[in-house]
Write a protein that holds these residues in place. Sequence first.
Motif, PDB file in Angstrom:
ATOM      1  N   LEU A 150      15.800  57.291  23.064  1.00 49.70           N
ATOM      2  CA  LEU A 150      15.299  56.040  22.493  1.00 49.70           C
ATOM      3  C   LEU A 150      15.590  54.827  23.376  1.00 49.70           C
ATOM      4  N   GLU A 151      16.418  54.988  24.393  1.00 46.74           N
ATOM      5  CA  GLU A 151      16.723  53.872  25.279  1.00 46.74           C
ATOM      6  C   GLU A 151      15.437  53.323  25.881  1.00 46.74           C
ATOM      7  N   ASN A 152      15.371  51.984  25.933  1.00 47.30           N
ATOM      8  CA  ASN A 152      14.240  51.266  26.530  1.00 47.30           C
ATOM      9  C   ASN A 152      12.929  51.497  25.784  1.00 47.30           C
ATOM     10  N   THR A 153      13.014  51.889  24.523  1.00 45.86           N
ATOM     11  CA  THR A 153      11.826  51.974  23.680  1.00 45.86           C
ATOM     12  C   THR A 153      11.961  50.957  22.546  1.00 45.86           C
ATOM     13  N   TYR A 154      10.897  50.809  21.769  1.00 43.32           N
ATOM     14  CA  TYR A 154      10.853  49.786  20.725  1.00 43.32           C
ATOM     15  C   TYR A 154      10.787  50.424  19.341  1.00 43.32           C
ATOM     16  N   THR A 155      11.310  49.678  18.379  1.00 40.40           N
ATOM     17  CA  THR A 155      11.316  50.089  16.979  1.00 40.40           C
ATOM     18  C   THR A 155      10.635  49.020  16.132  1.00 40.40           C
ATOM     19  N   VAL A 156       9.798  49.453  15.214  1.00 38.92           N
ATOM     20  CA  VAL A 156       9.203  48.552  14.222  1.00 38.92           C
ATOM     21  C   VAL A 156       9.930  48.797  12.899  1.00 38.92           C
ATOM     22  N   TYR A 157      10.418  47.721  12.281  1.00 40.23           N
ATOM     23  CA  TYR A 157      11.217  47.857  11.060  1.00 40.23           C
ATOM     24  C   TYR A 157      10.678  46.952   9.962  1.00 40.23           C
ATOM     25  N   LEU A 158      11.060  47.279   8.739  1.00 39.91           N
ATOM     26  CA  LEU A 158      10.720  46.491   7.557  1.00 39.91           C
ATOM     27  C   LEU A 158      11.995  46.193   6.787  1.00 39.91           C
ATOM     28  N   LEU A 236       8.654  53.723  20.583  1.00 35.97           N
ATOM     29  CA  LEU A 236       7.348  53.207  20.978  1.00 35.97           C
ATOM     30  C   LEU A 236       7.425  52.414  22.280  1.00 35.97           C
ATOM     31  N   SER A 237       6.287  52.334  22.966  1.00 40.52           N
ATOM     32  CA  SER A 237       6.160  51.383  24.060  1.00 40.52           C
ATOM     33  C   SER A 237       6.004  49.990  23.469  1.00 40.52           C
ATOM     34  N   HIS A 238       6.145  48.960  24.323  1.00 44.31           N
ATOM     35  CA  HIS A 238       6.012  47.593  23.817  1.00 44.31           C
ATOM     36  C   HIS A 238       4.621  47.365  23.227  1.00 44.31           C
ATOM     37  N   ALA A 239       3.602  47.852  23.904  1.00 46.80           N
ATOM     38  CA  ALA A 239       2.229  47.664  23.425  1.00 46.80           C
ATOM     39  C   ALA A 239       2.015  48.373  22.091  1.00 46.80           C
ATOM     40  N   GLU A 240       2.534  49.595  21.969  1.00 42.13           N
ATOM     41  CA  GLU A 240       2.395  50.335  20.709  1.00 42.13           C
ATOM     42  C   GLU A 240       3.105  49.606  19.570  1.00 42.13           C
ATOM     43  N   ALA A 241       4.310  49.106  19.844  1.00 41.73           N
ATOM     44  CA  ALA A 241       5.070  48.401  18.807  1.00 41.73           C
ATOM     45  C   ALA A 241       4.354  47.132  18.359  1.00 41.73           C
ATOM     46  N   LEU A 242       3.785  46.392  19.311  1.00 41.35           N
ATOM     47  CA  LEU A 242       3.047  45.179  18.960  1.00 41.35           C
ATOM     48  C   LEU A 242       1.854  45.495  18.074  1.00 41.35           C
ATOM     49  N   ASP A 243       1.149  46.576  18.380  1.00 50.58           N
ATOM     50  CA  ASP A 243      -0.019  46.957  17.582  1.00 50.58           C
ATOM     51  C   ASP A 243       0.385  47.302  16.151  1.00 50.58           C
ATOM     52  N   VAL A 244       1.482  48.074  16.009  1.00 47.08           N
ATOM     53  CA  VAL A 244       1.937  48.463  14.669  1.00 47.08           C
ATOM     54  C   VAL A 244       2.400  47.239  13.896  1.00 47.08           C
ATOM     55  N   GLU A 245       3.182  46.372  14.545  1.00 45.07           N
ATOM     56  CA  GLU A 245       3.681  45.182  13.861  1.00 45.07           C
ATOM     57  C   GLU A 245       2.538  44.286  13.405  1.00 45.07           C
ATOM     58  N   GLU A 246       1.560  44.081  14.267  1.00 47.56           N
ATOM     59  CA  GLU A 246       0.440  43.210  13.910  1.00 47.56           C
ATOM     60  C   GLU A 246      -0.294  43.737  12.684  1.00 47.56           C
ATOM     61  N   ALA A 247      -0.520  45.053  12.633  1.00 45.39           N
ATOM     62  CA  ALA A 247      -1.232  45.641  11.498  1.00 45.39           C
ATOM     63  C   ALA A 247      -0.418  45.521  10.210  1.00 45.39           C
ATOM     64  N   MET A 248       0.889  45.788  10.285  1.00 47.78           N
ATOM     65  CA  MET A 248       1.731  45.753   9.092  1.00 47.78           C
ATOM     66  C   MET A 248       1.883  44.334   8.541  1.00 47.78           C
ATOM     67  N   VAL A 249       2.097  43.369   9.430  1.00 46.52           N
ATOM     68  CA  VAL A 249       2.263  41.984   8.985  1.00 46.52           C
ATOM     69  C   VAL A 249       0.993  41.489   8.316  1.00 46.52           C
ATOM     70  N   ASP A 250      -0.136  41.770   8.926  1.00 48.58           N
ATOM     71  CA  ASP A 250      -1.405  41.310   8.359  1.00 48.58           C
ATOM     72  C   ASP A 250      -1.671  41.953   7.003  1.00 48.58           C
ATOM     73  N   LYS A 251      -1.307  43.225   6.864  1.00 46.06           N
ATOM     74  CA  LYS A 251      -1.625  43.948   5.632  1.00 46.06           C
ATOM     75  C   LYS A 251      -0.655  43.655   4.497  1.00 46.06           C
ATOM     76  N   TYR A 252       0.620  43.332   4.842  1.00 49.09           N
ATOM     77  CA  TYR A 252       1.622  43.273   3.791  1.00 49.09           C
ATOM     78  C   TYR A 252       2.474  42.006   3.724  1.00 49.09           C
ATOM     79  N   SER A 253       2.731  41.320   4.857  1.00 49.13           N
ATOM     80  CA  SER A 253       3.834  40.349   4.806  1.00 49.13           C
ATOM     81  C   SER A 253       3.560  38.983   5.412  1.00 49.13           C
ATOM     82  N   LEU A 254       2.339  38.688   5.829  1.00 50.51           N
ATOM     83  CA  LEU A 254       2.053  37.356   6.338  1.00 50.51           C
ATOM     84  C   LEU A 254       2.097  36.378   5.167  1.00 50.51           C
TER      85      LEU A 254
END
Length: 282
Positions: A150-158, A236-254
């Motif tokens: 997991l070193e140098n990878t990204y995590t998306v959390y809630l 996740l890679s940085h790009a993958e994490a950004l994509d997941v975060e953007e989708a989750m925020v828009d759908k649930y928490s903005l």
Amino acid sequence: MPPRLLPAFKPDWLAASALTERLLFVDATMLMHLSRGLTFDPLRSAEVLDNALCALDEKTGYVSQMQAWVRGGGLHNGECPTLPTGRIVVDVTEAMNAERKIIHSAAILNMEKEAGIAPVLFLSMVSPALDIGMRVEVPLRAVLLGNPPLENTYTVYLHSLLTSEGKELVYYGITKRGWNLRFNEHTRFAIAQKSRRLFARTLRDLITARADELFGVQDGKPKLRGLITTIIATGLSHAEALDVEEAMVDKYSLAAKHPNGLNMIPGGVAGLRRAASFRRKK
């Protein structure tokens, strides 16, 4: 002010690696990485979890099936295996007994109504400072042997803040350093630096009201009743994490769209553009 927090467990990577060699299913280094910043003892938790998974595998063979799937590439080669009888939830609990010694226990639950959903690990505990329930939810696959580091990878959390009014206030984020290290920063910004950001401000108000309640103050303000952190995705890679975060925020928490949302700006690349725009205007 809230009561003083207990120190977090200090990571011991050598001990985690040595323990991993003795376990059948669990990668203690993965569990240590995903619980960094917690008081939770990942070494003892890994042992208890592995024992529970061994017992489950003896009855069903399911954990060996998952292990083979992880070693074969995991999500890159299809969906995680599930049981038709229900979703497997492994709850590892850290608690203090009557002699004030920390004990760990594990229970395996079969959630019939959630059949077809990937198995999950719960790390359950009680906040020693605020006397509220806390839980971390981690995909079970993420702590099994055979995953890439997991070193140098990204995590998306809630983060889900449970209030005395029965609300569940939600905030999504990404991090490269460990989700709870980031949460501790949010807490410091909220309490010590009195940040005006929505998540920090809300967290401060709920914590302060709960602390006042413990000291006998009855003020009618919403109070923190529980905290659930869910690891949405990791490795996740940085790009993958950004994509997941953007989708989750828009759908649930903005906050502009969802009354219980605590994200002030969009997630992902859209959020980076918004933050850059704010900086240019200053």
